[in-house]
Structure formats: C-alpha cells, structure tokens
Scaffold this active site. Sequence first.
Site, PDB file in Angstrom:
ATOM      1  N   ALA A  67       0.730  -1.163   0.086  1.00 52.02           N
ATOM      2  CA  ALA A  67      -0.266   0.144  -0.308  1.00 52.02           C
ATOM      3  C   ALA A  67       0.864   0.972   0.315  1.00 52.02           C
ATOM      4  CB  ALA A  67      -0.958  -0.221   1.147  1.00 52.02           C
ATOM      5  N   GLY A 112       1.094  -4.757   0.803  1.00 55.07           N
ATOM      6  CA  GLY A 112      -0.761  -4.698   0.563  1.00 55.07           C
ATOM      7  C   GLY A 112      -0.462  -6.021  -1.350  1.00 55.07           C
ATOM      8  N   GLU A 115      -0.833  -9.229  -0.706  1.00 52.42           N
ATOM      9  CA  GLU A 115      -1.473  -9.467  -0.319  1.00 52.42           C
ATOM     10  C   GLU A 115      -3.118  -9.731  -1.661  1.00 52.42           C
ATOM     11  OE1 GLU A 115      -2.309  -6.380   2.462  1.00 52.42           O
ATOM     12  OE2 GLU A 115      -3.287  -7.531   3.619  1.00 52.42           O
ATOM     13  N   GLU A 135       4.844  -5.515   6.559  1.00 56.34           N
ATOM     14  CA  GLU A 135       4.140  -4.114   7.434  1.00 56.34           C
ATOM     15  C   GLU A 135       4.780  -3.699   9.050  1.00 56.34           C
ATOM     16  OE1 GLU A 135       2.899  -6.506   5.693  1.00 56.34           O
ATOM     17  OE2 GLU A 135       1.091  -5.809   5.176  1.00 56.34           O
TER      18      GLU A 135
HETATM   19  N1  CO8 Z   1       4.670   3.027  -0.868  1.00 53.64           N
HETATM   20  C1  CO8 Z   1       5.220   4.412  -0.988  1.00 53.64           C
HETATM   21  N2  CO8 Z   1       5.899   4.379  -1.592  1.00 53.64           N
HETATM   22  C2  CO8 Z   1       6.983   3.563  -2.434  1.00 53.64           C
HETATM   23  C3  CO8 Z   1       6.286   2.173  -1.269  1.00 53.64           C
HETATM   24  C4  CO8 Z   1       5.222   2.342  -0.631  1.00 53.64           C
HETATM   25  N3  CO8 Z   1       5.476   0.760  -0.481  1.00 53.64           N
HETATM   26  N4  CO8 Z   1       7.444   1.135  -1.775  1.00 53.64           N
HETATM   27  C5  CO8 Z   1       8.459   2.177  -2.974  1.00 53.64           C
HETATM   28  N5  CO8 Z   1       8.097   3.346  -2.725  1.00 53.64           N
HETATM   29  C6  CO8 Z   1       8.928   3.989  -3.282  1.00 53.64           C
HETATM   30  C7  CO8 Z   1      10.282   4.855  -2.758  1.00 53.64           C
HETATM   31  O1  CO8 Z   1       9.442   5.834  -1.743  1.00 53.64           O
HETATM   32  C8  CO8 Z   1      10.580   5.077  -3.341  1.00 53.64           C
HETATM   33  O2  CO8 Z   1      10.444   7.069  -3.422  1.00 53.64           O
HETATM   34  P1  CO8 Z   1      11.462   7.852  -4.663  1.00 53.64           P
HETATM   35  O3  CO8 Z   1      12.405   7.174  -5.117  1.00 53.64           O
HETATM   36  O4  CO8 Z   1      10.031   9.083  -4.591  1.00 53.64           O
HETATM   37  O5  CO8 Z   1      12.278   8.102  -2.678  1.00 53.64           O
HETATM   38  C9  CO8 Z   1      10.322   4.584  -5.054  1.00 53.64           C
HETATM   39  O6  CO8 Z   1       9.430   4.038  -4.836  1.00 53.64           O
HETATM   40  C10 CO8 Z   1      11.719   3.708  -4.643  1.00 53.64           C
HETATM   41  O7  CO8 Z   1      12.255   2.786  -3.862  1.00 53.64           O
HETATM   42  P2  CO8 Z   1      13.335   2.651  -2.943  1.00 53.64           P
HETATM   43  O8  CO8 Z   1      13.969   3.349  -3.708  1.00 53.64           O
HETATM   44  O9  CO8 Z   1      13.469   2.191  -1.682  1.00 53.64           O
HETATM   45  O10 CO8 Z   1      13.585   1.180  -4.131  1.00 53.64           O
HETATM   46  P3  CO8 Z   1      14.552  -0.216  -3.069  1.00 53.64           P
HETATM   47  O11 CO8 Z   1      14.810  -0.679  -4.620  1.00 53.64           O
HETATM   48  O12 CO8 Z   1      15.803   0.412  -2.801  1.00 53.64           O
HETATM   49  O13 CO8 Z   1      14.064  -0.490  -1.573  1.00 53.64           O
HETATM   50  C11 CO8 Z   1      12.311  -1.798  -1.825  1.00 53.64           C
HETATM   51  C12 CO8 Z   1      13.047  -1.349  -2.458  1.00 53.64           C
HETATM   52  C13 CO8 Z   1      13.216  -2.944  -0.553  1.00 53.64           C
HETATM   53  C14 CO8 Z   1      10.776  -2.249  -1.475  1.00 53.64           C
HETATM   54  C15 CO8 Z   1      11.577  -0.524  -0.500  1.00 53.64           C
HETATM   55  O14 CO8 Z   1      10.901   0.312  -1.640  1.00 53.64           O
HETATM   56  C16 CO8 Z   1      10.635  -0.571   0.752  1.00 53.64           C
HETATM   57  O15 CO8 Z   1      11.104  -1.717   1.506  1.00 53.64           O
HETATM   58  N6  CO8 Z   1       8.981  -0.563   0.403  1.00 53.64           N
HETATM   59  C17 CO8 Z   1       8.285  -0.802   1.431  1.00 53.64           C
HETATM   60  C18 CO8 Z   1       7.523  -2.147   1.591  1.00 53.64           C
HETATM   61  C19 CO8 Z   1       6.662  -1.984   2.523  1.00 53.64           C
HETATM   62  O16 CO8 Z   1       6.664  -1.901   3.669  1.00 53.64           O
HETATM   63  N7  CO8 Z   1       5.795  -2.866   1.479  1.00 53.64           N
HETATM   64  C20 CO8 Z   1       4.669  -2.345   2.954  1.00 53.64           C
HETATM   65  C21 CO8 Z   1       3.202  -1.074   3.141  1.00 53.64           C
HETATM   66  S1  CO8 Z   1       2.099  -1.377   4.739  1.00 53.64           S
HETATM   67  C22 CO8 Z   1       0.983  -2.024   3.064  1.00 53.64           C
HETATM   68  O17 CO8 Z   1       0.990  -2.708   2.265  1.00 53.64           O
HETATM   69  C23 CO8 Z   1      -0.044  -2.275   4.656  1.00 53.64           C
HETATM   70  C24 CO8 Z   1      -1.198  -2.608   3.418  1.00 53.64           C
HETATM   71  C25 CO8 Z   1      -2.299  -2.680   4.063  1.00 53.64           C
HETATM   72  C26 CO8 Z   1      -2.859  -1.185   4.712  1.00 53.64           C
HETATM   73  C27 CO8 Z   1      -4.639  -1.604   4.639  1.00 53.64           C
HETATM   74  C28 CO8 Z   1      -4.772  -0.206   5.473  1.00 53.64           C
HETATM   75  C29 CO8 Z   1      -4.862   1.055   6.339  1.00 53.64           C
END
Ligand code: CO8
Length: 260
Positions: A67, A112, A115, A135
């Site tokens: 998400a 997400g 999911e 998460e």
């Molecule tokens: N949300 C928003 N932006 C994201 C997300 C995300 N989940 N994942 C990556 N991005 C963005 C980064 O912020 C970055 O943006 P910018 O270039 O503007 O800085 C761009 O994508 C590229 O990401 P990275 O530079 O971090 O790329 P890396 O190759 O270094 O890392 C990863 C890749 C490991 C995937 C890393 O981006 C990461 O850890 N992302 C987050 C993963 C995460 O925690 N996902 C779970 C999110 S929570 C969720 O899904 C809950 C669902 C249930 C919700 C219920 C309703 C409330």
Amino acid sequence: MTYEILKIADNDGILTVTITREKALNALNRQTFDELEHFFNNALTDYPQMTGIILTGAGPKSFAAGADISEFLTLGKDGAAKMSRRGQVIFDKIEYFPKPVIAAVNGFALGGGCELAMACHMRIASENARFGQPEVNLGILPGYGGTQRLTQLVGKGKAMELLLTADMVKAPEALALGLVNHVVPAEELLAKATGILKKIATKGPLAVARSIQCVNANFDETKNGYDEEVKAFGEISNTQDFIEGATAFLEKRAPNFTGK
Ligand code: CO8
C-alpha cells in the site's frame, strides 16, 4: 471511467492489467484501488469475450511494493479500519471473480502487493520476485486479508514467521512454500501466464467459474464447501456445455463450449 494507473491490453480475450506506478514501485494508492474496484466490477460487461486476466506491475523491479505508505499517517483509527475493509472488499472481488485471474509477479510483492497477488487465483513469479509482509517494520500489520490468505497458502507456522519477522522470500522458496505456482525467467513471465489462461479458455467456462466458487467456499466459514460442490455439480450437469463436453468426448473431437 478512464484509467490513469491501470493499463489494460486485450489480447484475444486475455486481459493484461498492468499497474503503472513504476517510480513508486507500483505502490497501491487510493486511485489504484478505485481503478481496480471499477475494473473488476465492470470487466465482465466491458469485455464480454474475456477468458481470463493477468495482473502485473510495470517495469522490471516490482509487482507492487505495498500500500502507498505516504497515505497512511493521517488516517486515524476509523479511517484506517475503513481503508482496510475497502481493500478487503476489492480483493475479495478478485478472489471470487468468475474468470481466472493470474498474478504475474515481476519483482517485489510486498505488503498490500503480496496481498493483491494472494487474492488472485494463481501466482506466477519471475526469478527476481520477492514476497513478504513487512508491515511490522512500520508498526502495523496487513490489512487487506494478508494474515488470512498467507496462512491459507503456506500454513500457520510459516505465515507466523513471515508476518512476525517481515522476512522477504525469494521466488524459489515461494515456490517450495506453495505461495506461487511457477517460477520462470522474467522474459517468460507473461507468456507462462498467457499459456495457462489459454489452456483454461478451452475448458467449460461455467465449470471453471463454479470450480473457483467451490474452492473459495473451503475458506468461507459461512459455507459448507461439500454442499457448494454438490449444488454446483447438479446445476452444471443441466447445461448445454455438459452435453457438449460429454458428446465431444464420445465423438472424439474437441468440445465447442458456449457457456450456456
Ligand atoms: N509506498 C509508497 N512508496 C513506495 C513504497 C510504498 N509501499 N515502496 C516503495 N516506494 C517508493 C519509494 O519511496 C521510492 O520513492 P522515491 O524515489 O520518490 O524516493 C521509490 O518507490 C523506489 O523505492 P526505493 O528507493 O526504496 O527502492 P529500493 O530498491 O531501494 O527498495 C523496497 C525497494 C525494498 C521495496 C523498498 O522500497 C521498500 O521497503 N518499500 C516499502 C515496502 C513496504 O513496507 N511495503 C508494505 C507497505 S504497508 C502495506 O502494504 C499495508 C497494507 C495494508 C493497509 C491497510 C489499510 C490501512
């Protein structure tokens, strides 16, 4: 609705739906959910010849990295619960969709994103795919059905481990766990998903739809899956497709199913 995030390609009835937020690793923001909801609500009427759907993410790196975290902070208790429920309802639509839906996981499927992949009927992963429910790293837990579908797919012990440690799983391990159906080189991902959907397209579409329904009944506490199967079997035996399928077998020819 004009889709800005979803790109839809219709290839002889096989729809490839691509989430195109590549710069944000295809993170699922509100608009993506709006478009997914609209698409799955309308796909059967918008694409009457459709035989199946491939869901994938743009670019070589990510299916969906979760998400969109930037939308979380200001939600509050009621807002977060509402968003969680809405996501669950939309993912349920995918799970119960009467045509096969395959996730072609082309990289990260996290939070997400994992999911979403798990809500699809099958998952094909590229060799660079990574799965996880990270998460707890953010101090939250999955909210789009992840605690339930992960447990259904990999069992309680492994689901606990993945949910509590936030560890990512590489494609071969995901295959060993039963989280994905196949692992293929990235360049073969869409072809593999297409091949499976083409094979299913030769089968009786009513039987395919009822099979999806009956498998899902196994995980629905309001239903008895065996009773659902009996009911489906009775109804399907009264269709033209059943007569056609059985007749074609006896006449040693390929069936021509009409979905009636
Ligand atoms: N949300 C928003 N932006 C994201 C997300 C995300 N989940 N994942 C990556 N991005 C963005 C980064 O912020 C970055 O943006 P910018 O270039 O503007 O800085 C761009 O994508 C590229 O990401 P990275 O530079 O971090 O790329 P890396 O190759 O270094 O890392 C990863 C890749 C490991 C995937 C890393 O981006 C990461 O850890 N992302 C987050 C993963 C995460 O925690 N996902 C779970 C999110 S929570 C969720 O899904 C809950 C669902 C249930 C919700 C219920 C309703 C409330």
